[in-house]
Design a protein around this motif. Structure first.
Motif, PDB file in Angstrom:
ATOM      1  N   LEU A   1       0.929  -1.461  -0.026  1.00 19.17           N
ATOM      2  CA  LEU A   1      -0.145  -0.013  -0.070  1.00 19.17           C
ATOM      3  C   LEU A   1       0.998   1.497  -0.118  1.00 19.17           C
ATOM      4  O   LEU A   1       0.399   2.399  -0.434  1.00 19.17           O
ATOM      5  N   SER A   2       2.185   1.102   0.461  1.00 19.45           N
ATOM      6  CA  SER A   2       2.950   2.067   0.669  1.00 19.45           C
ATOM      7  C   SER A   2       3.893   2.446  -0.647  1.00 19.45           C
ATOM      8  O   SER A   2       4.609   3.205  -1.068  1.00 19.45           O
ATOM      9  N   HIS A   3       3.772   1.364  -1.782  1.00 20.04           N
ATOM     10  CA  HIS A   3       4.786   1.386  -2.893  1.00 20.04           C
ATOM     11  C   HIS A   3       4.329   2.508  -3.506  1.00 20.04           C
ATOM     12  O   HIS A   3       3.212   3.228  -3.736  1.00 20.04           O
ATOM     13  N   PRO A   4       5.370   3.324  -4.227  1.00 19.10           N
ATOM     14  CA  PRO A   4       5.118   4.461  -5.079  1.00 19.10           C
ATOM     15  C   PRO A   4       3.885   4.275  -6.360  1.00 19.10           C
ATOM     16  O   PRO A   4       3.394   5.356  -6.471  1.00 19.10           O
ATOM     17  N   TRP A   5       3.785   3.114  -6.757  1.00 19.00           N
ATOM     18  CA  TRP A   5       2.527   2.884  -7.670  1.00 19.00           C
ATOM     19  C   TRP A   5       1.455   3.449  -6.907  1.00 19.00           C
ATOM     20  O   TRP A   5       0.431   3.944  -7.787  1.00 19.00           O
ATOM     21  N   LEU A   6       1.139   2.886  -5.934  1.00 19.35           N
ATOM     22  CA  LEU A   6       0.115   3.346  -5.071  1.00 19.35           C
ATOM     23  C   LEU A   6      -0.077   4.693  -4.254  1.00 19.35           C
ATOM     24  O   LEU A   6      -0.998   5.042  -3.794  1.00 19.35           O
ATOM     25  N   ALA A   7       1.167   5.399  -4.317  1.00 19.07           N
ATOM     26  CA  ALA A   7       1.180   6.411  -3.591  1.00 19.07           C
ATOM     27  C   ALA A   7       0.291   7.540  -3.940  1.00 19.07           C
ATOM     28  O   ALA A   7       0.178   7.867  -5.326  1.00 19.07           O
ATOM     29  N   GLY A   8      -0.423   8.320  -3.339  1.00 16.73           N
ATOM     30  CA  GLY A   8      -1.389   9.392  -3.463  1.00 16.73           C
ATOM     31  C   GLY A   8      -2.754   8.792  -4.022  1.00 16.73           C
ATOM     32  O   GLY A   8      -3.718   9.735  -4.362  1.00 16.73           O
ATOM     33  N   HIS A   9      -3.021   7.570  -3.837  1.00 19.74           N
ATOM     34  CA  HIS A   9      -4.426   7.018  -4.201  1.00 19.74           C
ATOM     35  C   HIS A   9      -5.177   7.503  -3.004  1.00 19.74           C
ATOM     36  O   HIS A   9      -4.828   7.263  -1.925  1.00 19.74           O
ATOM     37  N   HIS A  10      -6.377   7.838  -3.356  1.00 13.26           N
ATOM     38  CA  HIS A  10      -7.405   8.631  -2.464  1.00 13.26           C
ATOM     39  C   HIS A  10      -7.836   7.677  -1.325  1.00 13.26           C
ATOM     40  O   HIS A  10      -8.102   7.802  -0.192  1.00 13.26           O
ATOM     41  N   ASP A  11      -7.846   6.207  -1.694  1.00  7.96           N
ATOM     42  CA  ASP A  11      -8.293   5.190  -0.980  1.00  7.96           C
ATOM     43  C   ASP A  11      -7.193   4.570   0.033  1.00  7.96           C
ATOM     44  O   ASP A  11      -7.611   3.905   1.007  1.00  7.96           O
ATOM     45  N   VAL A  12      -6.067   4.840  -0.229  1.00  9.93           N
ATOM     46  CA  VAL A  12      -5.223   4.297   0.556  1.00  9.93           C
ATOM     47  C   VAL A  12      -4.883   4.650   1.775  1.00  9.93           C
ATOM     48  O   VAL A  12      -4.714   5.950   2.249  1.00  9.93           O
ATOM     49  N   LYS A  13      -4.953   3.926   3.068  1.00 15.11           N
ATOM     50  CA  LYS A  13      -4.598   4.188   4.310  1.00 15.11           C
ATOM     51  C   LYS A  13      -3.921   3.149   4.996  1.00 15.11           C
ATOM     52  O   LYS A  13      -4.220   1.843   4.856  1.00 15.11           O
ATOM     53  N   ILE A  14      -2.556   3.373   5.103  1.00 16.80           N
ATOM     54  CA  ILE A  14      -1.374   2.560   5.700  1.00 16.80           C
ATOM     55  C   ILE A  14      -1.558   1.880   7.114  1.00 16.80           C
ATOM     56  O   ILE A  14      -1.966   2.806   8.148  1.00 16.80           O
ATOM     57  N   PRO A  15      -2.005   0.541   7.188  1.00 21.04           N
ATOM     58  CA  PRO A  15      -2.195   0.137   8.555  1.00 21.04           C
ATOM     59  C   PRO A  15      -0.964  -0.277   9.232  1.00 21.04           C
ATOM     60  O   PRO A  15       0.175  -0.290   8.628  1.00 21.04           O
ATOM     61  N   LEU A  16      -1.098  -0.578  10.638  1.00 21.86           N
ATOM     62  CA  LEU A  16      -0.064  -1.127  11.376  1.00 21.86           C
ATOM     63  C   LEU A  16       0.594  -2.300  10.696  1.00 21.86           C
ATOM     64  O   LEU A  16      -0.264  -3.513  10.068  1.00 21.86           O
ATOM     65  N   ASP A  17       1.764  -2.894  10.466  1.00 22.63           N
ATOM     66  CA  ASP A  17       2.469  -3.589   9.939  1.00 22.63           C
ATOM     67  C   ASP A  17       3.165  -4.710  10.864  1.00 22.63           C
ATOM     68  O   ASP A  17       4.166  -4.133  11.487  1.00 22.63           O
ATOM     69  N   LEU A  18       2.871  -6.002  11.034  1.00 23.75           N
ATOM     70  CA  LEU A  18       3.412  -6.655  12.069  1.00 23.75           C
ATOM     71  C   LEU A  18       4.668  -7.170  11.808  1.00 23.75           C
ATOM     72  O   LEU A  18       5.651  -7.798  12.667  1.00 23.75           O
ATOM     73  N   ILE A  19       5.290  -7.017  10.528  1.00 25.21           N
ATOM     74  CA  ILE A  19       6.763  -7.379  10.279  1.00 25.21           C
ATOM     75  C   ILE A  19       7.633  -6.228  10.932  1.00 25.21           C
ATOM     76  O   ILE A  19       8.719  -6.856  11.258  1.00 25.21           O
TER      77      ILE A  19
END
Length: 576
Positions: A380-398
């Motif tokens: 979701l954080s990849h540049p390809w999806l950067a700026g997409h209005h529906d993208v909200k980055i969640p907590l990542d267990l890694i």
């Protein structure tokens, strides 16, 4: 065991090109053939054959089976599947495994789930909309209560099919997962579960927009790059939510995503959690389930976690963007060999016309080494999806796994990681900044390990308790370590394996070594390095570590720096 929307599909008038649909020679079995399979499997959505030279009136075929139905001679990685399924369904003859229709194997099994028993008074069943081997799905209408007059979907699972304790537990787990996770915008809404003497009834939201696969076909076999972003963002959003709760879906494919309505902007919903399971961040699963075209290499090796879902998402992304499949063969064993040994092609159209970010996005999901694959939050954080209005980055267990390893690392490795972190790009730092913010730093910009537990607890559901993710997080938060500022957090949360999977890896490593030479490198005795790495006195350290240190000045060499970044164990060092 999830919703299975099987229905005939009329081919588009001008459909052409490499289809994502199997040909009639591909050994896929349609429920329209009228033949009873000798081996149990789910019946997926049957679709027309659109390969060149295939007869226009050829029998309806399907995408690959959830359970793989044929035995294969060595060296097929699927040779044990028949025995696996035989054990799952209680057959004493693995080569003739069938799912018993009666009660000859269910003596003494407790099939009481504790669900409400008044289904008939609450819902009126309508027509069947899908069928799988373990049950079928119908539309229904609420007769009273909060859902009175509302259309719903009801999955009916006959208890006669539950012939083993494992099968019963599968149904119970599916309901528990749906109940715990419901509420996410891109997950089919669960209403309730009922039972009577004969069946279990799982009442869910009725999605009327059809499968993602149908929508792909209606667009001529693929999406535009911009439209594909909207689809992938929704898929990644719900999968990242599941993974945070410790749930791995294990059967992600276009047929298992439905649109709420026919509207082009309708939200996409993940369905079919019948093969889902719980997994802690530090645990691996070993049973082989899924659909052949979407199965990850590590699943065939019988050791996998949530990364297997990311591979499946990579296959979906490849299909959506190109209209063809990354791996194809006419038999399941051929598909497995392709998944294990062949790299997907990005050298032909339309890949040559797509953005470099789109190509990189898919490549980093379809990395055969699961350690180098993107997580859902990272995707979701990849540049390809950067700026997409529906993208909200969640907590990542890694992040939790990496920080735990960092804390246990030697001081020399920590210094190497701090040097490598200085080479991160702005997009990479943006992802880490998002994760750092989600952990709730104090006013002075630091976080303690207690922040890790508090951040996860805020997002906790009952699924997280069942998956024992909270138990894992508690072990991290209980470690004794100083507070981390953002700079050290980046060093702790950096994934060397994932960086290694990028084309820019050598640049990162070289620049990191330059920083390390300037700020952290110093003359090192081999005995000191052996102690830092936890080598036992019995290990021939001079032989093992001689190429780690420069003979000219006794400092760590570039090779030693790279190996140190990976945190090689003593056992691995002895094999090096």
């Amino acid at each position: 065991m999830g919703i299975c929307h099987g229905k005939p599909f009329e081919p588009p008038q001008n459909f052409s090109g490499d289809s994502i649909i199997p040909s009639e020679n591909e050994h896929a079995l349609s429920h329209h053939t009228g033949k009873t399979p000798r081996f149990p499997f789910y019946s997926p959505s049957p679709l027309f054959s659109a390969f060149k030279n295939s007869p226009a009136n050829s029998s309806v075929n399907s995408t690959p089976l959830r359970f793989f139905k044929r035995p294969f001679p060595p060296p097929s990685p699927a040779k044990h599947l028949r025995a696996l399924l035989a054990r799952r369904h209680g057959s004493v003859k693995p080569n003739e495994a069938t799912i018993p229709e009666g009660s000859e194997f269910d003596i003494g099994l407790d099939k009481n789930f504790g669900f409400s028993k008044n289904f008939a008074s609450h819902y009126e069943l309508g027509e069947e909309v899908g069928r799988g081997h373990f049950g079928y799905t119908c539309s229904a209408k609420g007769k009273k209560g909060s859902l009175k007059g509302q259309d719903v979907a009801v999955k009916v699972i006959p208890k006669s099919k539950m012939t083993t304790a494992i099968a019963i537990e599968d149904v119970r787990r599916e309901v528990n997962i749906l109940r715990a996770l419901t509420g996410h915008r891109n997950l089919v809404h669960f209403y309730d579960a009922y039972e009577d003497e004969d069946n279990v009834y799982v009442v869910m939201e009725l999605c009327k927009g059809g499968e993602l696969l149908d929508r792909i076909l209606s667009r001529g076999g693929k999406y535009s790059e911009q439209d594909a972003k909207a689809v992938m963002a929704q898929i990644l959003s719900v999968v990242s939510y599941c993974h945070l709760q410790g749930v791995v879906h294990r059967d992600l494919k276009p047929e298992n995503f439905l649109f709420s309505s026919k509207d082009e902007r309708s939200p996409l919903k993940a369905i079919d959690f019948g093969l889902s399971d719980y997994v802690k961040p530090d645990e691996r699963l070993n049973d082989i389930v899924g659909s052949a075209y979407y199965v990850a290499p590590e699943v065939l090796h019988r050791s996998y976690g949530t990364e297997a879902d990311m591979w499946s998402i990579g296959v979906i992304a490849y299909i959506i963007l190109s209209g063809s499949r990354p791996f194809w063969a006419r038999t399941e064993s051929g598909i497995f060999r392709a998944v294990l040994k062949i790299d997907p092609s990005f050298d032909e159209a339309p890949w040559t016309t797509l953005s470099s970010d789109a190509v990189d996005f898919v490549k980093r999901l379809l990395n055969k080494d699961y350690r180098k694959r993107l997580t859902a939050a990272q995707a979701l954080s990849h540049p390809w999806l950067a700026g997409h209005h529906d993208v909200k980055i969640p907590l990542d267990l890694i992040i939790y796994k990496l920080v735990k390893v960092y804390i246990y690392s030697s001081s020399l490795r920590k210094a190497a990681l701090r040097a490598l972190a200085k080479t991160l790009t702005i997009p990479q730092l943006a992802y880490l900044k998002e994760q750092f913010t989600l952990l709730g730093p104090s006013k002075n910009g630091n976080i303690s390990l207690q922040n890790f537990k508090m951040a996860v607890t805020k997002n906790s559901t009952d699924a997280m308790k069942d998956s024992r993710v909270l138990e894992f997080v508690s072990t991290v938060s209980s470690l004794q370590y100083r507070k981390l500022d953002f700079e050290e957090f980046c060093a702790a949360a950096i994934s060397v394996h994932q960086l290694e999977g990028m084309e820019s890896w050598e640049q990162h490593a070289r620049r990191g070594y330059e920083f390390f030479e300037k700020d952290g490198n110093r003359p090192i005795m081999i005995e000191e390095l052996a102690s830092e790495l936890g080598l036992s006195p019995s290990v021939p350290v001079h032989v093992v570590l001689q190429d780690w240190i420069r003979h000219s000045d006794g400092k760590l060499s570039f090779l030693g720096f790279v190996r140190l970044l990976h945190g090689l164990s003593a056992r691995a060092l002895q094999k090096a």
